[in-house]
Enzyme design. Structure first.
Site, PDB file in Angstrom:
ATOM      1  N   ARG A  15       0.854  -1.761  -0.276  1.00 25.96           N
ATOM      2  CA  ARG A  15       0.140  -0.182  -0.307  1.00 25.96           C
ATOM      3  C   ARG A  15       0.883   1.578  -0.281  1.00 25.96           C
ATOM      4  O   ARG A  15       2.064   1.218   0.020  1.00 25.96           O
ATOM      5  CB  ARG A  15      -0.579   0.321   1.514  1.00 25.96           C
ATOM      6  CG  ARG A  15      -2.051  -1.480   1.217  1.00 25.96           C
ATOM      7  CD  ARG A  15      -3.042  -1.217   2.927  1.00 25.96           C
ATOM      8  NE  ARG A  15      -3.520  -2.325   2.522  1.00 25.96           N
ATOM      9  CZ  ARG A  15      -3.350  -3.582   3.610  1.00 25.96           C
ATOM     10  NH1 ARG A  15      -1.909  -3.365   3.916  1.00 25.96           N
ATOM     11  NH2 ARG A  15      -3.933  -4.320   3.863  1.00 25.96           N
ATOM     12  N   LYS A  23      -2.009  -2.440   7.929  1.00 25.00           N
ATOM     13  CA  LYS A  23      -2.935  -1.679   7.831  1.00 25.00           C
ATOM     14  C   LYS A  23      -4.056  -3.026   8.547  1.00 25.00           C
ATOM     15  O   LYS A  23      -4.949  -2.612   9.453  1.00 25.00           O
ATOM     16  CB  LYS A  23      -3.542  -1.775   6.526  1.00 25.00           C
ATOM     17  CG  LYS A  23      -5.546  -1.240   6.602  1.00 25.00           C
ATOM     18  CD  LYS A  23      -6.136  -0.898   4.867  1.00 25.00           C
ATOM     19  CE  LYS A  23      -7.298  -0.139   5.159  1.00 25.00           C
ATOM     20  NZ  LYS A  23      -7.636  -0.669   3.552  1.00 25.00           N
ATOM     21  N   HIS A  83      -4.000   2.869  -6.609  1.00 28.45           N
ATOM     22  CA  HIS A  83      -4.127   2.148  -5.349  1.00 28.45           C
ATOM     23  C   HIS A  83      -4.314   0.951  -6.998  1.00 28.45           C
ATOM     24  O   HIS A  83      -4.021  -0.409  -6.333  1.00 28.45           O
ATOM     25  CB  HIS A  83      -5.399   2.715  -4.277  1.00 28.45           C
ATOM     26  CG  HIS A  83      -5.371   1.131  -3.394  1.00 28.45           C
ATOM     27  ND1 HIS A  83      -4.578   0.900  -2.380  1.00 28.45           N
ATOM     28  CD2 HIS A  83      -6.435   0.242  -3.600  1.00 28.45           C
ATOM     29  CE1 HIS A  83      -4.843  -0.572  -1.939  1.00 28.45           C
ATOM     30  NE2 HIS A  83      -5.781  -0.745  -2.476  1.00 28.45           N
ATOM     31  N   ARG A 142      -1.312  -1.596  -6.515  1.00 25.46           N
ATOM     32  CA  ARG A 142      -1.273  -2.488  -6.003  1.00 25.46           C
ATOM     33  C   ARG A 142      -2.235  -3.923  -6.049  1.00 25.46           C
ATOM     34  O   ARG A 142      -1.845  -4.808  -6.607  1.00 25.46           O
ATOM     35  CB  ARG A 142      -2.203  -2.206  -4.398  1.00 25.46           C
ATOM     36  CG  ARG A 142      -2.046  -3.146  -3.266  1.00 25.46           C
ATOM     37  CD  ARG A 142      -2.681  -3.073  -2.309  1.00 25.46           C
ATOM     38  NE  ARG A 142      -2.929  -3.578  -1.253  1.00 25.46           N
ATOM     39  CZ  ARG A 142      -2.728  -4.519  -0.435  1.00 25.46           C
ATOM     40  NH1 ARG A 142      -1.092  -4.920  -0.374  1.00 25.46           N
ATOM     41  NH2 ARG A 142      -3.139  -5.145   0.329  1.00 25.46           N
ATOM     42  N   HIS A 171      -3.662  -9.698   3.012  1.00 19.91           N
ATOM     43  CA  HIS A 171      -5.260  -9.530   2.754  1.00 19.91           C
ATOM     44  C   HIS A 171      -5.466 -10.991   4.181  1.00 19.91           C
ATOM     45  O   HIS A 171      -4.595 -12.192   3.964  1.00 19.91           O
ATOM     46  CB  HIS A 171      -5.698  -9.832   1.627  1.00 19.91           C
ATOM     47  CG  HIS A 171      -5.749  -8.504   0.412  1.00 19.91           C
ATOM     48  ND1 HIS A 171      -4.832  -8.711  -0.051  1.00 19.91           N
ATOM     49  CD2 HIS A 171      -6.619  -7.614   0.758  1.00 19.91           C
ATOM     50  CE1 HIS A 171      -5.183  -7.363  -0.883  1.00 19.91           C
ATOM     51  NE2 HIS A 171      -6.213  -7.116  -0.078  1.00 19.91           N
ATOM     52  N   TYR A 200      -9.264  -7.651  -5.421  1.00 20.94           N
ATOM     53  CA  TYR A 200      -8.315  -7.053  -5.531  1.00 20.94           C
ATOM     54  C   TYR A 200      -7.849  -7.425  -7.529  1.00 20.94           C
ATOM     55  O   TYR A 200      -7.001  -7.199  -7.701  1.00 20.94           O
ATOM     56  CB  TYR A 200      -7.190  -7.161  -4.694  1.00 20.94           C
ATOM     57  CG  TYR A 200      -7.569  -6.368  -3.970  1.00 20.94           C
ATOM     58  CD1 TYR A 200      -6.493  -4.790  -3.929  1.00 20.94           C
ATOM     59  CD2 TYR A 200      -8.112  -6.074  -3.109  1.00 20.94           C
ATOM     60  CE1 TYR A 200      -6.273  -4.088  -2.969  1.00 20.94           C
ATOM     61  CE2 TYR A 200      -8.836  -5.407  -1.877  1.00 20.94           C
ATOM     62  CZ  TYR A 200      -7.613  -4.342  -1.834  1.00 20.94           C
ATOM     63  OH  TYR A 200      -7.960  -3.467  -0.889  1.00 20.94           O
TER      64      TYR A 200
END
Length: 328
Positions: free
Chosen positions: A199, A224, A280, A283, A306, A315
């Site tokens: 990120r 995160k 983003h 990513r 994740h 994603y």
């Protein structure tokens, strides 16, 4: 049975049960008095005694949020964004309601009003903040409520995940645009984003002590989701990092701020002709490239961080034409 009567221009509801001190409360409308009495009697039938609802009857949503901002929000990694969101909610009409009088209908009306002006993702975050604040008040602050009205309404449907991939030659256009700009750290930032699936905040928080050139690992002590993780570095990522290290004068790998990156990115993508591209999305591109190389989802999740494979699926955007050869 409850007694509802007119008293000095207002409506008073009184609940009496044998062996329990009576409870009474006055309201501007008869409907509110009857609702309060019904809820109190239902709770009495459920647990056998009259709960102390006085705190819930006094505390407004605004007062709930004020305490939540003092005691709960500062403990979160997303403290600044949540504080901004809650302070905005405190200015809206729902904030003047007391917890005892807040119904699922009120929350649903708030949801629908907000959906008319902001994205569903914003409304979901606002409802999450309100719902969590009420849960904390019920479990830890002695606020008696029979139920949390936020848990009794339909949540907005989350927006579809973006499926933006880099087009053929688009990455090079971004790098060329970075070379023509005035911010030298944008080129390495783009390459590292595509090569590591980190990120933006993780890239900007990297220090040289986090980089192990011998093992080709970047260590992220705080991410995160609150966990640390190690990210393997490709040969291309290592080459970029060594170039940065040769000219670095500080501890940060990329010495800039998210605000500066945001401004530089807007200009850069316009020069590259990619005005619909978000940073983003790089990513997303990185995660999908790993899957296209044959990595399984567990391996990719180890790199990307994740925790839920369901989120990882959002994603990853495999092109159907890239899968044709596997069918034979």
């Amino acid at each position: 049975m409850a007694t509802i009567r007119r008293l000095r221009g207002r409506w008073q509801a009184q609940v009496r049960r044998k062996g329990i001190a009576p409870r009474a409360k006055s309201f501007d409308s008869k409907a509110d008095a009857e609702r309060w009495a019904r809820n109190l009697e239902a709770e009495l039938d459920r647990c056998g005694n009259l709960p102390d609802t006085r705190l819930a009857e006094r505390m407004t949503i605004k007062e709930l949020f004020e305490r939540y901002l003092r005691e709960i929000t500062p403990q979160k990694r997303s403290a600044s964004s949540e504080a901004y969101r809650i302070k905005a909610m405190m200015k809206r009409s729902i904030a003047h309601r007391t917890l005892a009088m807040l119904t699922p209908q009120h929350v649903a009306e708030y949801r629908d009003e907000r959906l008319a002006v902001v994205a569903s993702s914003t409304v979901i975050r606002e409802l999450n903040s309100l719902g969590h604040a009420i849960d904390i008040a019920r479990k830890e602050w002695g606020v008696h409520l029979a139920q949390n009205p936020c848990r009794l309404i339909r949540r907005p449907k989350p927006p579809r995940g973006r499926d933006r991939r880099l087009a053929l030659g688009e990455e090079q256009k971004l790098l060329d645009a970075a070379d023509s700009g005035r911010t030298p750290w944008m080129r390495p930032l783009i390459i590292l984003a595509v090569e590591t699936a980190m990120r933006q905040g993780e890239l900007l928080s990297l220090t040289w002590s986090n980089i192990d050139f011998e093992k080709r690992i970047a260590h992220l002590p705080l991410t995160k989701n609150g966990d640390a993780r190690d990210v393997p570095l490709s040969s291309r990522a290592i080459a970029v990092l060594k170039e940065l290290n040769a000219t670095s004068t500080g501890e940060k790998v990329i010495a800039t701020t998210q605000s500066a990156v945001g401004q530089a990115w807007l200009h850069l993508r316009d020069r590259a002709g990619s005005s619909d591209l978000h940073f983003h999305d790089l990513r997303h591109e990185a995660v999908t490239r790993l899957l296209e190389r044959g990595w399984n989802v567990i391996e990719v999740a180890t790199v990307s961080g994740h925790k839920e494979l369901r989120m990882l699926q959002r994603y990853s955007h495999l092109r159907a034409e890239d899968l044709v050869n596997r069918l034979g």
